[in-house]
Design a protein around this motif. Structure first.
Motif, PDB file in Angstrom:
ATOM      1  N   GLU A 288       0.845  -1.198   0.000  1.00 13.30           N
ATOM      2  CA  GLU A 288       0.000   0.000   0.000  1.00 13.30           C
ATOM      3  C   GLU A 288       0.879   1.247   0.000  1.00 13.30           C
ATOM      4  O   GLU A 288       0.570   2.231  -0.647  1.00 13.30           O
ATOM      5  CB  GLU A 288      -0.892   0.037   1.241  1.00 13.30           C
ATOM      6  N   TRP A 289       1.948   1.187   0.753  1.00 14.89           N
ATOM      7  CA  TRP A 289       2.862   2.319   0.913  1.00 14.89           C
ATOM      8  C   TRP A 289       3.503   2.720  -0.415  1.00 14.89           C
ATOM      9  O   TRP A 289       3.546   3.899  -0.755  1.00 14.89           O
ATOM     10  CB  TRP A 289       3.939   1.939   1.930  1.00 14.89           C
ATOM     11  N   THR A 290       4.005   1.740  -1.142  1.00 12.89           N
ATOM     12  CA  THR A 290       4.853   2.012  -2.294  1.00 12.89           C
ATOM     13  C   THR A 290       4.174   2.838  -3.388  1.00 12.89           C
ATOM     14  O   THR A 290       4.689   3.901  -3.746  1.00 12.89           O
ATOM     15  CB  THR A 290       5.429   0.697  -2.852  1.00 12.89           C
ATOM     16  N   PRO A 291       3.045   2.422  -3.956  1.00 13.61           N
ATOM     17  CA  PRO A 291       2.497   3.220  -5.075  1.00 13.61           C
ATOM     18  C   PRO A 291       2.008   4.602  -4.651  1.00 13.61           C
ATOM     19  O   PRO A 291       2.235   5.593  -5.354  1.00 13.61           O
ATOM     20  CB  PRO A 291       1.350   2.363  -5.612  1.00 13.61           C
ATOM     21  N   ALA A 292       1.358   4.694  -3.500  1.00  9.86           N
ATOM     22  CA  ALA A 292       0.835   5.985  -3.051  1.00  9.86           C
ATOM     23  C   ALA A 292       1.973   6.965  -2.763  1.00  9.86           C
ATOM     24  O   ALA A 292       1.942   8.121  -3.183  1.00  9.86           O
ATOM     25  CB  ALA A 292      -0.035   5.793  -1.806  1.00  9.86           C
ATOM     26  N   THR A 293       2.991   6.485  -2.080  1.00 14.50           N
ATOM     27  CA  THR A 293       4.100   7.358  -1.700  1.00 14.50           C
ATOM     28  C   THR A 293       4.960   7.707  -2.914  1.00 14.50           C
ATOM     29  O   THR A 293       5.428   8.840  -3.030  1.00 14.50           O
ATOM     30  CB  THR A 293       4.922   6.712  -0.579  1.00 14.50           C
ATOM     31  N   ALA A 294       5.139   6.760  -3.817  1.00 14.09           N
ATOM     32  CA  ALA A 294       5.910   7.047  -5.037  1.00 14.09           C
ATOM     33  C   ALA A 294       5.262   8.188  -5.820  1.00 14.09           C
ATOM     34  O   ALA A 294       5.960   9.084  -6.319  1.00 14.09           O
ATOM     35  CB  ALA A 294       6.032   5.797  -5.896  1.00 14.09           C
ATOM     36  N   LEU A 295       3.935   8.187  -5.918  1.00 10.99           N
ATOM     37  CA  LEU A 295       3.229   9.267  -6.619  1.00 10.99           C
ATOM     38  C   LEU A 295       3.459  10.608  -5.915  1.00 10.99           C
ATOM     39  O   LEU A 295       3.740  11.617  -6.568  1.00 10.99           O
ATOM     40  CB  LEU A 295       1.729   8.978  -6.713  1.00 10.99           C
ATOM     41  N   ALA A 296       3.374  10.623  -4.600  1.00 12.33           N
ATOM     42  CA  ALA A 296       3.602  11.864  -3.856  1.00 12.33           C
ATOM     43  C   ALA A 296       5.037  12.350  -4.042  1.00 12.33           C
ATOM     44  O   ALA A 296       5.270  13.539  -4.297  1.00 12.33           O
ATOM     45  CB  ALA A 296       3.299  11.653  -2.373  1.00 12.33           C
ATOM     46  N   LEU A 297       5.996  11.452  -3.942  1.00 14.86           N
ATOM     47  CA  LEU A 297       7.400  11.837  -4.091  1.00 14.86           C
ATOM     48  C   LEU A 297       7.688  12.350  -5.500  1.00 14.86           C
ATOM     49  O   LEU A 297       8.420  13.327  -5.678  1.00 14.86           O
ATOM     50  CB  LEU A 297       8.316  10.660  -3.753  1.00 14.86           C
ATOM     51  N   GLU A 298       7.110  11.704  -6.487  1.00 11.52           N
ATOM     52  CA  GLU A 298       7.295  12.158  -7.868  1.00 11.52           C
ATOM     53  C   GLU A 298       6.770  13.583  -8.045  1.00 11.52           C
ATOM     54  O   GLU A 298       7.397  14.415  -8.700  1.00 11.52           O
ATOM     55  CB  GLU A 298       6.593  11.192  -8.824  1.00 11.52           C
ATOM     56  N   GLN A 299       5.627  13.878  -7.424  1.00  9.83           N
ATOM     57  CA  GLN A 299       5.072  15.227  -7.519  1.00  9.83           C
ATOM     58  C   GLN A 299       5.974  16.251  -6.832  1.00  9.83           C
ATOM     59  O   GLN A 299       6.168  17.360  -7.335  1.00  9.83           O
ATOM     60  CB  GLN A 299       3.664  15.257  -6.909  1.00  9.83           C
ATOM     61  N   ILE A 300       6.553  15.864  -5.699  1.00  3.31           N
ATOM     62  CA  ILE A 300       7.484  16.760  -5.003  1.00  3.31           C
ATOM     63  C   ILE A 300       8.704  17.015  -5.881  1.00  3.31           C
ATOM     64  O   ILE A 300       9.143  18.159  -6.041  1.00  3.31           O
ATOM     65  CB  ILE A 300       7.900  16.164  -3.638  1.00  3.31           C
ATOM     66  N   LEU A 301       9.250  15.952  -6.486  1.00  2.00           N
ATOM     67  CA  LEU A 301      10.419  16.102  -7.351  1.00  2.00           C
ATOM     68  C   LEU A 301      10.114  16.976  -8.566  1.00  2.00           C
ATOM     69  O   LEU A 301      11.011  17.625  -9.105  1.00  2.00           O
ATOM     70  CB  LEU A 301      10.933  14.736  -7.803  1.00  2.00           C
ATOM     71  N   ASN A 302       8.855  16.992  -8.984  1.00  2.00           N
ATOM     72  CA  ASN A 302       8.446  17.824 -10.111  1.00  2.00           C
ATOM     73  C   ASN A 302       8.083  19.249  -9.695  1.00  2.00           C
ATOM     74  O   ASN A 302       7.565  20.021 -10.491  1.00  2.00           O
ATOM     75  CB  ASN A 302       7.269  17.173 -10.850  1.00  2.00           C
ATOM     76  N   GLY A 303       8.343  19.582  -8.425  1.00  2.00           N
ATOM     77  CA  GLY A 303       8.187  20.956  -7.971  1.00  2.00           C
ATOM     78  C   GLY A 303       6.824  21.342  -7.439  1.00  2.00           C
ATOM     79  O   GLY A 303       6.563  22.526  -7.215  1.00  2.00           O
ATOM     80  N   LYS A 304       5.953  20.388  -7.230  1.00  2.00           N
ATOM     81  CA  LYS A 304       4.632  20.719  -6.702  1.00  2.00           C
ATOM     82  C   LYS A 304       4.699  21.000  -5.201  1.00  2.00           C
ATOM     83  O   LYS A 304       5.509  20.425  -4.486  1.00  2.00           O
ATOM     84  CB  LYS A 304       3.637  19.594  -6.978  1.00  2.00           C
ATOM     85  N   THR A 305       3.820  21.867  -4.762  1.00  2.00           N
ATOM     86  CA  THR A 305       3.688  22.209  -3.352  1.00  2.00           C
ATOM     87  C   THR A 305       2.751  21.215  -2.680  1.00  2.00           C
ATOM     88  O   THR A 305       1.729  20.845  -3.243  1.00  2.00           O
ATOM     89  CB  THR A 305       3.121  23.641  -3.206  1.00  2.00           C
ATOM     90  N   ILE A 306       3.098  20.817  -1.478  1.00  2.00           N
ATOM     91  CA  ILE A 306       2.223  19.968  -0.664  1.00  2.00           C
ATOM     92  C   ILE A 306       1.277  20.885   0.101  1.00  2.00           C
ATOM     93  O   ILE A 306       1.714  21.824   0.766  1.00  2.00           O
ATOM     94  CB  ILE A 306       3.024  19.143   0.357  1.00  2.00           C
ATOM     95  N   VAL A 307      -0.020  20.601   0.001  1.00  2.00           N
ATOM     96  CA  VAL A 307      -1.011  21.267   0.840  1.00  2.00           C
ATOM     97  C   VAL A 307      -1.455  20.217   1.854  1.00  2.00           C
ATOM     98  O   VAL A 307      -2.180  19.280   1.522  1.00  2.00           O
ATOM     99  CB  VAL A 307      -2.204  21.805   0.027  1.00  2.00           C
ATOM    100  N   LEU A 308      -0.970  20.362   3.077  1.00  2.00           N
ATOM    101  CA  LEU A 308      -1.198  19.379   4.129  1.00  2.00           C
ATOM    102  C   LEU A 308      -2.518  19.645   4.844  1.00  2.00           C
ATOM    103  O   LEU A 308      -2.803  20.785   5.228  1.00  2.00           O
ATOM    104  CB  LEU A 308      -0.036  19.433   5.129  1.00  2.00           C
ATOM    105  N   ILE A 309      -3.292  18.567   4.993  1.00  2.00           N
ATOM    106  CA  ILE A 309      -4.578  18.635   5.688  1.00  2.00           C
ATOM    107  C   ILE A 309      -4.615  17.464   6.670  1.00  2.00           C
ATOM    108  O   ILE A 309      -4.288  16.338   6.292  1.00  2.00           O
ATOM    109  CB  ILE A 309      -5.770  18.487   4.720  1.00  2.00           C
ATOM    110  N   THR A 310      -5.012  17.744   7.898  1.00  2.00           N
ATOM    111  CA  THR A 310      -5.224  16.660   8.854  1.00  2.00           C
ATOM    112  C   THR A 310      -6.597  16.831   9.480  1.00  2.00           C
ATOM    113  O   THR A 310      -7.160  17.927   9.469  1.00  2.00           O
ATOM    114  CB  THR A 310      -4.173  16.665   9.985  1.00  2.00           C
ATOM    115  N   ASP A 311      -7.108  15.744  10.037  1.00  2.00           N
ATOM    116  CA  ASP A 311      -8.308  15.894  10.851  1.00  2.00           C
ATOM    117  C   ASP A 311      -7.886  16.548  12.168  1.00  2.00           C
ATOM    118  O   ASP A 311      -6.694  16.729  12.431  1.00  2.00           O
ATOM    119  CB  ASP A 311      -9.052  14.576  11.030  1.00  2.00           C
ATOM    120  N   GLU A 312      -8.829  16.924  12.982  1.00  2.00           N
ATOM    121  CA  GLU A 312      -8.530  17.668  14.213  1.00  2.00           C
ATOM    122  C   GLU A 312      -7.654  16.857  15.177  1.00  2.00           C
ATOM    123  O   GLU A 312      -6.784  17.416  15.837  1.00  2.00           O
ATOM    124  CB  GLU A 312      -9.822  18.096  14.917  1.00  2.00           C
ATOM    125  N   LYS A 313      -7.873  15.563  15.251  1.00  2.00           N
ATOM    126  CA  LYS A 313      -7.096  14.730  16.171  1.00  2.00           C
ATOM    127  C   LYS A 313      -5.632  14.617  15.761  1.00  2.00           C
ATOM    128  O   LYS A 313      -4.792  14.245  16.558  1.00  2.00           O
ATOM    129  CB  LYS A 313      -7.702  13.326  16.280  1.00  2.00           C
TER     130      LYS A 313
END
Length: 185
Positions: A31-56
């Protein structure tokens, strides 16, 4: 010249190198590998992370924001903001029309060069904006979702596991930035 490692194998090797306390991650690496690879690829391509968490998980949001770009940078800084810093009244939005307005503001502000990273319960309304985008990255609880790493909200060790997952993410980010691992395969 050293060969660049496959991300799935690199993740397994890294999990094992972190020791027995990370062993629970070994069975979730698929589960970790494909989801995280996509996020890392976007970071390497210069995209900004917009972080959202639930209240907890606000504590984790603050931890990530303060630790992803430490004062002693060992890698290029990562562009990251919280949705709350972009729109402080985010908790008060309700309905699709308001989400559209906030999404338009984020699109204009970040010139469509961003992705959402949501951490929290899948049924939380704060996840709704991220669920509208195909390129969002999720650490989501009690729900299967595209581009997600799934955890259980009732896990007695959830907070510890979230910190361990962040450690693996940070190591993965270093590996991707320094060309040790290929996240595009």
């Amino acid at each position: 010249m050293e060969e660049i490692a496959d991300f799935a194998q690199w993740s397994l090797d890294t999990i094992r190198a972190e020791g027995a306390t990370f062993s629970w991650l070994e069975e979730l690496r698929f589960e970790w590998t494909p989801a995280t690879a996509l996020a890392l690829e976007q970071i390497l391509n210069g995209k900004t992370i917009v972080l959202i968490t639930d209240e907890k998980r606000k504590w984790l949001q603050e931890y990530i924001l303060s630790s992803i770009n430490p004062d002693r940078l060992e890698r290029p800084p990562v562009p990251i903001v919280s949705i709350d810093s972009l729109y402080p009244h985010f908790n008060n939005i309700s309905g699709g029309d308001m989400i559209d307005i906030i999404e338009d503001m984020v699109n204009i502000s970040l010139k469509r060069e961003y992705f959402f990273w949501y951490i929290g319960a899948g049924n939380n309304k704060r996840s709704d904006i991220a669920k509208r985008k195909d390129n969002s990255y999720f650490w989501i609880f009690d729900e299967d979702y595209a581009n997600s790493f799934n955890l259980k909200s009732y896990d007695a060790h959830l907070d510890i596991k979230l910190l361990q997952v962040y450690r693996l993410f940070d190591l993965s980010l270093n590996g991707a930035m320094f060309g040790e691992v290929d996240v595009t395969s």
